[in-house]
Design an enzyme around this catalytic site. Structure first.
Site, short mmCIF file in Angstrom:
data_model
loop_
_atom_site.label_atom_id
_atom_site.label_comp_id
_atom_site.label_asym_id
_atom_site.label_seq_id
_atom_site.Cartn_x
_atom_site.Cartn_y
_atom_site.Cartn_z
N HIS A 20 40.91 46.84 36.52
CA HIS A 20 41.36 46.14 37.74
C HIS A 20 42.32 45.00 37.46
O HIS A 20 42.61 44.20 38.35
CB HIS A 20 40.17 45.69 38.58
CG HIS A 20 39.23 46.83 38.86
ND1 HIS A 20 39.63 47.92 39.58
CD2 HIS A 20 37.96 47.06 38.48
CE1 HIS A 20 38.62 48.79 39.64
NE2 HIS A 20 37.60 48.29 38.97
N LYS A 67 35.38 41.98 53.21
CA LYS A 67 35.99 43.31 53.21
C LYS A 67 35.46 44.19 54.34
O LYS A 67 36.19 45.06 54.83
CB LYS A 67 35.75 43.99 51.86
CG LYS A 67 36.17 43.14 50.65
CD LYS A 67 37.63 42.71 50.68
CE LYS A 67 37.90 41.53 49.76
NZ LYS A 67 39.23 40.93 49.93
N GLU A 95 32.25 54.08 51.28
CA GLU A 95 33.26 54.99 51.81
C GLU A 95 33.45 56.16 50.85
O GLU A 95 32.97 56.13 49.72
CB GLU A 95 34.60 54.24 52.05
CG GLU A 95 35.21 53.66 50.80
CD GLU A 95 36.37 52.72 51.06
OE1 GLU A 95 36.57 52.25 52.19
OE2 GLU A 95 37.09 52.43 50.08
N ARG A 101 47.64 35.74 49.73
CA ARG A 101 48.26 34.75 48.83
C ARG A 101 49.59 35.27 48.25
O ARG A 101 49.94 36.43 48.43
CB ARG A 101 47.30 34.51 47.65
CG ARG A 101 47.04 35.82 46.91
CD ARG A 101 46.29 35.67 45.61
NE ARG A 101 46.33 36.92 44.87
CZ ARG A 101 45.56 37.96 45.10
NH1 ARG A 101 44.66 37.92 46.07
NH2 ARG A 101 45.69 39.08 44.40
C1 MV4 Z 1 38.46 52.92 45.67
C2 MV4 Z 1 38.73 53.92 44.73
C3 MV4 Z 1 38.47 55.23 45.10
N1 MV4 Z 1 37.98 55.50 46.32
N2 MV4 Z 1 37.96 53.24 46.87
C4 MV4 Z 1 39.55 49.17 42.97
C5 MV4 Z 1 40.14 47.89 43.39
C6 MV4 Z 1 39.93 47.78 44.85
N3 MV4 Z 1 41.03 47.19 45.51
C7 MV4 Z 1 39.69 49.18 45.30
N4 MV4 Z 1 39.47 49.97 44.12
C8 MV4 Z 1 39.23 51.27 44.24
N5 MV4 Z 1 38.72 51.64 45.42
C9 MV4 Z 1 37.70 54.51 47.16
N6 MV4 Z 1 37.20 54.80 48.36
C10 MV4 Z 1 39.24 53.57 43.51
C11 MV4 Z 1 39.48 52.25 43.25
C12 MV4 Z 1 39.98 51.99 41.95
C13 MV4 Z 1 41.25 51.50 41.75
C14 MV4 Z 1 42.07 51.20 42.81
C15 MV4 Z 1 43.32 50.72 42.61
C16 MV4 Z 1 43.78 50.53 41.32
C17 MV4 Z 1 42.98 50.82 40.25
C18 MV4 Z 1 41.72 51.31 40.44
C19 MV4 Z 1 40.93 51.61 39.35
C20 MV4 Z 1 39.69 52.09 39.55
C21 MV4 Z 1 39.20 52.26 40.84
#
Ligand code: MV4
Length: 459
Positions: free
Chosen positions: A235, A116, A200, A292
């Site tokens: 998630h 990542k 971040e 994928r």
């Molecule tokens: C984040 C975020 C808030 N701020 N990054 C969770 C899965 C991964 N792909 C990234 N995720 C998150 N990253 C920052 N800088 C909140 C999440 C996150 C989230 C993102 C997408 C869908 C559901 C989520 C549930 C909790 C946290």
């Protein structure tokens, strides 16, 4: 074009790949664990090979068994499906070195996007917007703290080898960054074999929006708009839709242009999903990229009228993209509910035999499933039983159609999350299309009704 494809997967996705192969005139080889001997993917494939006992490590993740199966059956390509080895660059490389084609992007693309930190750097260089954060991986808690102080709180610590929400820690002040850095890094090391971390700015109420990219081996590339995947619990996505209520045609064009530029710069090939986080102001930030086929692909397929698995296979064999960007416009609204074998209240897995089964049908309804009456949902694998996908001219029609289809669905003998889906479909924020990733939480724990404040005037 290939002649024979081995499908290194199980369940509904193995079936999907077999169907696409049949339509392309390709022979198919199914592999299965002893637990899956009765599965539809085994029955529908031209050949089937048992690759080991039920646990995934000894069967669907058993590289030696898979490569031997490909060798003895004379397959010339391997489709990895999703999960299991689908984003394992070493596996893709081994397949390639055996002289077979791995159906997916080149191994170095899988490797790049799997890290990542590296993906973030490459995508920033290629022009995608990022949240303020650390440049490379963090050296130690001191550096984490220094950067957190610069960008301001809250921040989120993430594992470079994580993804999909694994290995993340939210920090609301300097003390929390200090307290969590070493634990998070140690956890990442033991979970992924790599303790590298980055950091971040944390977005409080994000939407999860992802863009579908499709690239051939000859430099042609298009995007198929976005999917909204904000209905998630821990998630795990539960409902996905396309298009997103948060994306206007102008924003779609802009995000698409930026994403196409980035994919051209890194020389991406085959299918790819760019995950963005969108804040309440509609600003979008690159999160990670998936290399994928995805569970939620059907909503894009329905809206843009093309079979993404068919494309994935065609493109991997070197055939050219046939669609051009100007011919791809969203032509409908599509919603997918993931029907899982789980308790609708506790979400605990509910494996067992399906004793009664009737699936919905009718106009605008598609069910991708391996289920049938007497099918045994195994405890060893994920709990996805079916993807219920509805399509309508408008979001309103699609919502009504989904409720109608959920009401028609009969699955007896195991518990499913169908009742939970019905709750989401009646939740006002979902119905209005004004929701973010907190929606499942809001449905499960509605804020307690406020006491009316007593004032002198009242009474
Ligand atoms: C984040 C975020 C808030 N701020 N990054 C969770 C899965 C991964 N792909 C990234 N995720 C998150 N990253 C920052 N800088 C909140 C999440 C996150 C989230 C993102 C997408 C869908 C559901 C989520 C549930 C909790 C946290």
């Amino acid at each position: 074009m290939f002649k024979k494809v081995l499908i290194a997967n199980r369940g509904e996705i193995a079936l999907r790949v077999i169907r696409a192969c049949k339509e392309l005139g390709l022979a198919t080889v199914a592999v299965h664990s002893t637990a899956d001997a009765e599965s539809l993917h085994v029955r529908f494939a031209d050949e089937a090979i048992c690759i080991g006992p039920p646990p995934s490590k000894q069967s669907y993740l058993n590289v030696r068994a898979l490569l031997s199966a490909a060798d003895v059956t004379g397959a010339d390509a391997i489709h990895p499906g999703y999960g299991f080895l689908s984003e394992n660059a070493e596996f893709a490389e081994m397949v390639t070195r055996m002289g077979l084609r791995f159906i997916g992007p080149r191994p170095e693309m899988i490797r790049l996007m799997g890290n990542k930190v590296a993906a973030r750097e490459a995508m920033e260089k290629a022009g995608l917007p990022l949240l303020p954060g650390a440049r490379g991986k963090l050296a130690d808690a001191d550096e984490a703290e220094k950067i957190a102080e610069e960008i301001g709180y809250p921040v989120i610590l993430k594992a470079a080898a994580g993804g999909g929400g694994r290995g993340m820690k939210i920090c609301r002040d300097r003390a929390q960054v200090r307290a969590m850095f070493d634990t998070a890094s140690a956890e990442a090391l033991s979970a992924f074999g790599d303790g590298s971390m980055y950091l971040e700015r944390y977005v409080e109420q994000p939407r999860h929006i992802e863009l579908q990219m499709v690239a051939d081996e000859h430099g042609r590339i298009i995007h198929l708009g976005e999917r909204e995947c904000s209905v998630q619990r821990r998630h795990q996505k539960l409902i996905e839709e396309a298009p997103s209520a948060a994306v206007t045609p102008e924003l779609r064009r802009e995000m698409g242009e930026v994403a196409l530029g980035a994919m051209r710069k890194v020389g991406y090939n085959n299918l790819g999903t760019i995950e963005f986080l969108m804040d309440e102001k509609g600003r979008y930030y690159f999160m990670e990229m998936n290399t994928r086929v995805q569970v939620e692909h059907p909503v894009t397929e329905q809206v843009y009228r093309l079979d993404l698995v068919r494309e994935q296979i065609r493109l991997a064999s070197g055939e050219p993209l046939e669609r051009t960007q100007d011919t791809v416009v969203p032509g409908a609204h599509s919603i997918e509910c993931r029907v899982n074998a789980e308790d609708p209240v506790t979400f605990a897995p509910s494996p067992g035999k399906i004793t009664g089964y009737h699936q919905p049908g009718g106009y605008g309804v598609r069910v991708d499933t391996m289920a049938y009456e007497q099918y045994k949902v195994q405890p060893y694998y994920d709990s996805l039983v079916a993807k219920l996908v509805v399509t309508g001219q408008t979001r309103e029609i699609a919502l009504k159609r989904m409720m109608r289809a959920l009401n028609e669905y009969v699955i007896e003998g195991i518990k499913t999350n169908i009742p939970f889906h019905k709750r989401v479909l009646t939740f006002p924020a979902f119905v209005e299309g004004r929701y973010d990733t907190r929606i499942v939480e809001q449905i499960l724990n509605p804020p307690a009704a406020e006491e009316k404040p007593k004032t002198a005037a009242a009474g």
